[in-house]
Write a protein that holds these residues in place. Structure first.
Motif: not given
Lengths: 120, 407
Positions: B208-211, B216-220
Motif C-alpha cells: 500500500v502506497v499513498q502518493t 492511494l495505490h494498492l497491490l495484491v
C-alpha cells in the motif's frame, strides 16, 4: 490427493488423460510426463483435463511450461476442458486466450492447429 | 473409448511404502542385525542375549555386503569392525550411508579399543569391547543406542524446523510491508497466513502506497508455479512495484515494467504471477482496477456488497506486453470499504462435505450474509479467514493474504 496419468495415441496426436487433483504436490509428476512425451518425439499433444477435479496455480504453471516447450519445437498443445469449474480458472487468469481449449478430445484432434499469440 | 486409441498406460501416484520399521516402543522387541564374520564370536553374542533373556530378535550377517542388504529392516546394527570385505571404520560409513536412521553399536577387540572411540565420532551410538560384556550389559547397550539415535534425530529435525521458521520469518518481513501512508490517511487492515503444508512461505504479497492526500495505490499478488522460489520472487515484485509507484511511473506502464522484473528475476520460466492493482481516488471515491490473472476485489457499503466487474487480464510472465486496461469502479457512499485477497482464500472447500470449492461466488455470499453485518470492518479480514477455514473443515492448503481498505 491422487493424480492419474494415462497416455495414448490418437492419429498424429498424443493424448495425455489427467485425472484427480493437480496441485503443488502432484504437479511435478505431470511436468515430468509432459517432458518425457516431448523428448520421446510427441509434437501434437492433447492434455485431457475432463477428469481433473482441481487445478491450482502450480498446475497452470506446468501447462504453461509445456506450451512453451512444444512451441519451441513447432509442436502444439491443446487442452480438453469441459467443466465450468476449470473453465473459470482459465477465464480469471485469462489463460483461455493463450491455450487452445476444446470440450472433447475428438474436437481437439479435429480442431487442427490453433496457435494464439507467441509466448516468451 | 473410440477405435484408434492405443493401449492406455495407467499410473496412480502413491507415497512410497516405507520399509523401515517404526521406532520400537518401550515393551517392543528390538530388531538387531549382528554383523560378524567369526562364527565363534557370533555364537557368543547369541548366547549372551539368550542367557539374559534380552527382548531382542537377532539376525546375523557374516560380511558387509549381506549386512547392507538387511540394514533397512532393523532398529540397531551390532557391527564388528574387523570384517573380511572392509576394514576399520569403512564398514560403519557404509552402513550409515545405506540407512541413516539406524542405530549402530560397534564391536572392537581389546587391542583396538581406540577404534571404538573413533566410531562414536563418526556416528555410532556406542562401542563394546569383545570379551568385556555380559548379556545384561549387551541388551542394555543395544536399547540405549536405539534411544540415543532417536533423540539425536529428533534434535536434528527440531533444528531444521527452527532454521526454516527463521527463514520464513525473514521472507515474511519482505512480503508484508509497512504501508507507506500519509497521516490521517485511509485505514488498512491486512491479514496474512501461510499455507498448511508448506515448509516455507509461498509467494502471496501485498503493498500500500499513498502518493498524495487523494491518491492511494494498492497491490495484491501471488507468485505461482514451482513452489520453492515463490517467496523471494514475491518480495522482488512487491518492492519493484513500490519503487515504480513512488517514482511516479504512469499506471499504464507499471504492470508491463513489473512483468519485466518478473521475467528477469525468475529462476524458472514456469513461474508467473497474478496481481490486482488498484488506484483509489479518495476525493472522487473511485477505484481504477487492473487485473492480471487475479480474482477481482469486492466493494462493501454497509450491507451492500459488489464484486468489481473488471475485464480479466492475462497473468504476468506468459506473454509480455499484453495490455491490461483499467476499469473504474465507483466506491459508493463515504463508508466504503475495498476488499482484496489472494486465491488461497477462495480455493478451500465450500463445506467440509461438498466437493465444491468456495470460489468468488461463495466469498460474495459470505460477505453479503447476515453474519458478516455484525462484524466491524477492522475485524473483517481475520473473520473471513476464519469462515474460510471453518467451511474448509480445517486450515487452508495455500497461503492467504486479505487486505481491507476503508477511509
Amino acid at each position: 490427493m491422487e493424480l492419474s496419468l494415462s497416455t495414448h495415441d490418437f492419429g498424429d496426436h498424443t493424448v495425455l488423460e489427467v485425472g484427480g487433483e493437480v496441485d503443488v504436490y502432484t504437479a511435478p509428476r505431470l511436468r515430468e510426463r509432459l517432458i518425457e512425451l516431448v523428448e520421446a518425439g510427441a509434437r501434437h499433444v492433447v492434455v485431457d483435463l475432463s477428469r481433473v477435479e482441481f487445478l491450482d496455480s502450480t498446475g497452470l504453471g506446468v501447462l504453461v511450461g509445456a506450451l512453451k516447450r512444444l512451441r519451441a519445437v513447432n509442436g502444439t498443445l491443446k487442452l480438453v476442458c469441459a467443466h465450468e469449474r476449470l473453465l473459470k480458472i482459465f477465464r480469471i487468469t485469462a489463460l483461455d486466450r493463450v491455450f487452445a481449449l476444446y470440450d472433447s478430445v475428438d474436437a481437439a484432434v479435429a480442431g487442427g492447429v490453433a496457435t494464439p499469440d507467441q509466448t516468451t | 473409448m473410440s477405435a484408434g486409441w492405443g493401449a492406455a498406460r495407467l499410473e496412480v501416484s502413491t507415497l512410497d511404502n516405507l520399509r523401515r520399521p517404526p521406532p520400537p516402543g518401550p515393551g517392543d522387541r528390538l530388531r538387531v542385525l549382528l554383523v560378524e564374520d567369526d562364527p565363534g564370536d557370533a555364537f557368543l553374542v547369541e548366547e549372551l542375549l539368550a542367557e539374559a533373556a534380552a527382548p531382542v530378535d537377532l539376525a546375523t550377517a557374516t560380511d558387509l555386503a549381506s549386512a547392507l542388504a538387511a540394514v533397512e529392516d532393523v532398529h540397531c546394527v551390532l557391527l564388528d569392525l574387523g570384517l573380511p570385505d572392509t576394514n576399520g571404520l569403512e564398514g560403519l560409513r557404509a552402513v550409515l550411508r545405506a540407512n541413516s536412521t539406524v542405530a549402530v553399536c560397534v564391536l572392537t577387540g581389546l587391542e583396538d579399543e581406540h577404534l571404538g572411540n573413533a566410531a562414536v565420532g563418526e556416528g555410532a551410538q556406542d562401542y563394546l569391547v569383545k570379551g568385556k560384556v555380559d548379556g545384561v550389559l549387551l541388551g542394555r547397550a543395544l536399547r540405549y543406542a536405539v534411544e540415543r539415535k532417536r533423540a539425536d534425530d529428533n534434535a536434528r529435525r527440531l533444528r531444521e524446523v527452527e532454521l526454516r521458521q527463521a527463514e520464513s520469518a525473514r521472507l515474511e518481513r519482505g512480503l508484508l510491508p509497512k504501508p507507506l501512508m500519509r497521516s490521517a490517511g485511509p485505514r488498512i487492515f491486512p491479514v496474512y497466513r501461510p499455507g498448511r503444508h508448506r515448509a516455507l512461505l509461498g509467494g502471496d504479497f501485498f503493498d500500500v502506497v499513498q502518493t498524495s492526500p487523494d491518491t492511494l495505490h494498492l497491490l495484491v499478488g501471488d507468485v505461482c508455479g514451482h513452489g520453492v522460489d515463490e517467496a523471494p520472487l514475491g518480495v522482488a515484485l512487491r518492492v519493484g512495484w513500490r519503487a515504480l509507484v513512488l517514482a511516479g511511473v504512469p499506471d499504464a506502464a507499471v504492470l508491463p515494467s513489473l512483468e519485466e522484473v518478473l521475467i528477469s528475476e525468475r529462476r524458472n520460466d514456469e513461474q508467473f504471477a497474478t496481481v490486482a492493482t488498484v488506484t483509489v481516488d479518495l476525493a472522487e471515491r473511485t477505484a481504477s482496477i487492473r487485473l492480471a490473472g487475479h480474482p477481482p476485489p469486492l466493494v462493501i457499503n454497509g450491507t451492500e456488497v459488489r464484486l468489481c466487474d473488471v475485464e480479466p487480464g492475462l497473468v504476468l510472465g506468459v506473454i509480455p506486453g499484453m495490455d491490461r486496461p483499467p476499469t473504474t469502479v465507483p466506491l459508493g457512499g463515504p463508508d466504503w470499504a475495498l476488499l482484496m485477497y489472494t486465491d488461497g482464500l477462495i480455493e478451500g472447500w465450500a463445506t467440509p462435505e461438498a466437493k465444491e470449492r468456495m470460489g468468488v461466488d461463495g466469498l460474495c455470499r459470505i460477505v453479503a450474509g447476515d453474519d458478516r453485518s455484525r462484524i466491524a470492518l477492522p475485524e473483517l479480514p481475520a473473520w473471513l479467514l476464519g469462515q474460510a477455514e471453518e467451511r474448509n473443515g480445517g486450515p487452508l492448503a495455500d497461503d492467504v493474504a486479505v487486505l481491507l481498505v476503508t477511509p
